[in-house]
Design an enzyme around this catalytic site. Structure first.
Site, PDB file in Angstrom:
ATOM      1  CG  ASP A 189     -12.795  -8.866   4.181  1.00 51.23           C
ATOM      2  OD1 ASP A 189     -12.320  -9.300   5.246  1.00 51.23           O
ATOM      3  OD2 ASP A 189     -12.884  -7.646   3.918  1.00 51.23           O
TER       4      ASP A 189
ATOM      5  CE1 TYR B 237     -13.909  -1.965   3.731  1.00 52.00           C
ATOM      6  CE2 TYR B 237     -14.609  -4.105   2.951  1.00 52.00           C
ATOM      7  CZ  TYR B 237     -13.633  -3.284   3.471  1.00 52.00           C
ATOM      8  OH  TYR B 237     -12.386  -3.805   3.711  1.00 52.00           O
TER       9      TYR B 237
ATOM     10  CE  LYS C 239     -12.287  -6.061   7.177  1.00 56.34           C
ATOM     11  NZ  LYS C 239     -12.914  -5.891   5.876  1.00 56.34           N
TER      12      LYS C 239
ATOM     13  CG  HIS D 105     -12.442  -1.317   9.340  1.00 59.06           C
ATOM     14  ND1 HIS D 105     -13.537  -1.331   8.521  1.00 59.06           N
ATOM     15  CD2 HIS D 105     -11.365  -1.341   8.509  1.00 59.06           C
ATOM     16  CE1 HIS D 105     -13.136  -1.356   7.251  1.00 59.06           C
ATOM     17  NE2 HIS D 105     -11.827  -1.365   7.227  1.00 59.06           N
TER      18      HIS D 105
ATOM     19  N   GLY E  78      -2.999  -3.635  -5.081  1.00 65.13           N
ATOM     20  CA  GLY E  78      -2.648  -2.210  -5.127  1.00 65.13           C
ATOM     21  C   GLY E  78      -3.862  -1.301  -5.094  1.00 65.13           C
TER      22      GLY E  78
ATOM     23  CB  SER F 132     -12.554  -8.131  -9.424  1.00 67.74           C
ATOM     24  OG  SER F 132     -12.929  -7.667 -10.713  1.00 67.74           O
TER      25      SER F 132
ATOM     26  NE  ARG G 219     -10.384  -6.527 -14.755  1.00 70.44           N
ATOM     27  CZ  ARG G 219     -10.403  -5.198 -14.712  1.00 70.44           C
ATOM     28  NH1 ARG G 219     -10.896  -4.572 -13.642  1.00 70.44           N
ATOM     29  NH2 ARG G 219      -9.945  -4.493 -15.712  1.00 70.44           N
TER      30      ARG G 219
HETATM   31  P1  A2P Z   1     -12.499  -4.053 -10.673  1.00 71.96           P
HETATM   32  O1  A2P Z   1     -13.374  -4.232  -9.485  1.00 71.96           O
HETATM   33  O2  A2P Z   1     -12.988  -2.985 -11.615  1.00 71.96           O
HETATM   34  O3  A2P Z   1     -12.147  -5.359 -11.376  1.00 71.96           O
HETATM   35  P2  A2P Z   1      -7.607  -4.621  -4.389  1.00 71.96           P
HETATM   36  O4  A2P Z   1      -6.106  -4.492  -4.513  1.00 71.96           O
HETATM   37  O5  A2P Z   1      -8.179  -3.729  -3.317  1.00 71.96           O
HETATM   38  O6  A2P Z   1      -8.067  -6.047  -4.290  1.00 71.96           O
HETATM   39  O7  A2P Z   1      -8.239  -3.990  -5.717  1.00 71.96           O
HETATM   40  C1  A2P Z   1      -8.017  -4.564  -6.941  1.00 71.96           C
HETATM   41  C2  A2P Z   1      -8.304  -3.553  -8.018  1.00 71.96           C
HETATM   42  O8  A2P Z   1      -7.831  -4.079  -9.239  1.00 71.96           O
HETATM   43  C3  A2P Z   1      -9.769  -3.270  -8.203  1.00 71.96           C
HETATM   44  O9  A2P Z   1      -9.877  -1.901  -8.526  1.00 71.96           O
HETATM   45  C4  A2P Z   1     -10.191  -4.158  -9.371  1.00 71.96           C
HETATM   46  O10 A2P Z   1     -11.095  -3.435 -10.175  1.00 71.96           O
HETATM   47  C5  A2P Z   1      -8.902  -4.396 -10.117  1.00 71.96           C
HETATM   48  N1  A2P Z   1      -8.712  -5.808 -10.473  1.00 71.96           N
HETATM   49  C6  A2P Z   1      -9.007  -6.898  -9.740  1.00 71.96           C
HETATM   50  N2  A2P Z   1      -8.625  -8.018 -10.376  1.00 71.96           N
HETATM   51  C7  A2P Z   1      -8.059  -7.632 -11.535  1.00 71.96           C
HETATM   52  C8  A2P Z   1      -7.470  -8.323 -12.608  1.00 71.96           C
HETATM   53  N3  A2P Z   1      -7.390  -9.636 -12.607  1.00 71.96           N
HETATM   54  N4  A2P Z   1      -6.991  -7.578 -13.658  1.00 71.96           N
HETATM   55  C9  A2P Z   1      -7.076  -6.226 -13.655  1.00 71.96           C
HETATM   56  N5  A2P Z   1      -7.618  -5.522 -12.653  1.00 71.96           N
HETATM   57  C10 A2P Z   1      -8.113  -6.205 -11.602  1.00 71.96           C
END
Ligand code: A2P
Length: 277
Positions: A47, A52, A77, A110, A191, A233, A238
């Site tokens: 996506d 962006y 979008k 969007h 979040g 991420s 992650r």
């Molecule tokens: P990062 O890219 O540094 O891993 P969203 O709710 O918009 O999908 O964003 C997720 C947010 O949480 C991003 O800032 C990402 O940062 C972080 N994140 C994604 N996966 C994990 C995870 N498994 N553990 C901790 N933080 C995460």
């Protein structure tokens, strides 16, 4: 259910429930790598958005992965800035050029923008009819926006992509969309920036019980609710972990405990209720 499980959209096109989000990912090597890692980890749904500013890197990551185009589901979008007569098509073509694709699987408006959404929807219908988007939909629509759109639309949106997470589960909007045959997709499922839900004490307790991370519990909650979800991420570990959702199942009690965390209007992004056509 596994990473390849799809939901059938209202035009028969299949969308993988788990997608890879790129909100806040930059137009750089980090994003190219993240896309490659996501595809290696098994994500088949990517996506992005004109707004962006990272479509070039997303497209490069897709090409570097070597995956066959038709095995991927790619969403982008229409930017608010391109919601002007004659500009919508240019905005769409610009996205295709940046992505280096000749079609997208899903093209979305969007944001609803006052005075511009209905005409932009007509442009999306034209794009759909030209077969350069396999499905079309919207983002950040409330029930009121749909009522307005339905007065003019030839095609019912296939998707409504909305901010949705355990603190904002929008159960009545989701039920409305389901009734209309519109699939809901959750943006910022964890979040948003920094994963602001990841330290929620109730979620932490549930995660401990299943020996899973809070992120995995939230994403599994989405999947069990039938919500398409697109965690973002840029970290390989992650990205891999966020796709490891298929070896456990949340009990009905735990699903309810997560539903009960709803604190509407706790939003991390803008509120579409205060934006209109
Ligand atoms: P990062 O890219 O540094 O891993 P969203 O709710 O918009 O999908 O964003 C997720 C947010 O949480 C991003 O800032 C990402 O940062 C972080 N994140 C994604 N996966 C994990 C995870 N498994 N553990 C901790 N933080 C995460």
């Amino acid at each position: 259910m596994d990473i390849n499980t799809t939901k059938k959209l209202n035009n028969g096109v299949e969308i993988p429930y788990l997608g890879f989000g790129t909100l806040r990912s930059k137009d750089d090597e980090e994003t190219v790598n993240a896309i490659r890692w996501a595809i290696e980890a098994g994500y088949r749904h990517i996506d992005t958005a004109g707004a962006y500013g990272n479509e070039k890197s997303v497209g490069l990551g897709i090409r570097q992965s070597g995956i066959e185009r038709k095995k991927l589901f790619v969403t982008t979008k229409l930017r608010k800035e391109d919601m002007l007569p004659g500009e919508q098509m240019k905005g769409f073509e610009n996205s295709l050029n940046l992505l280096q694709l000749d079609y997208v699987d899903l093209y979305l408006i969007h944001w609803p923008v006052e005075g511009k959404t209905l005409k932009s929807w007509k442009a999306l219908e034209d794009i759909y009819e030209s077969k350069r988007a396999r499905a079309i939909g919207v983002c950040n629509f409330t029930e009121r926006h749909f009522v307005e759109l339905f007065r003019n639309a030839k095609i019912t949106p296939a998707v409504n992509q909305i901010e949705l997470h355990p603190h904002l589960s929008l159960q009545s909007l989701v039920a409305y969309c389901e009734k209309q045959g519109i699939a809901c997709e959750a943006w910022s499922p964890l979040g948003g920036d920094g994963g602001k839900l990841l330290d929620d004490p109730v979620l932490k307790k549930i995660a401990e019980k299943y020996s899973k991370s809070v992120a995995q519990v939230i994403l599994r909650w989405d999947l069990q609710k039938g919500i398409i979800t697109i965690p973002k991420s840029t970290h390989e570990a992650r990205i891999v972990a966020n796709a490891n959702l298929y070896d456990f199942e949340l009990s009905a009690d735990d699903m309810k405990a997560i539903d009960d965390l709803d604190r509407d209007p706790r939003r991390f992004g803008r509120d579409p209720n205060t934006m209109c056509f």
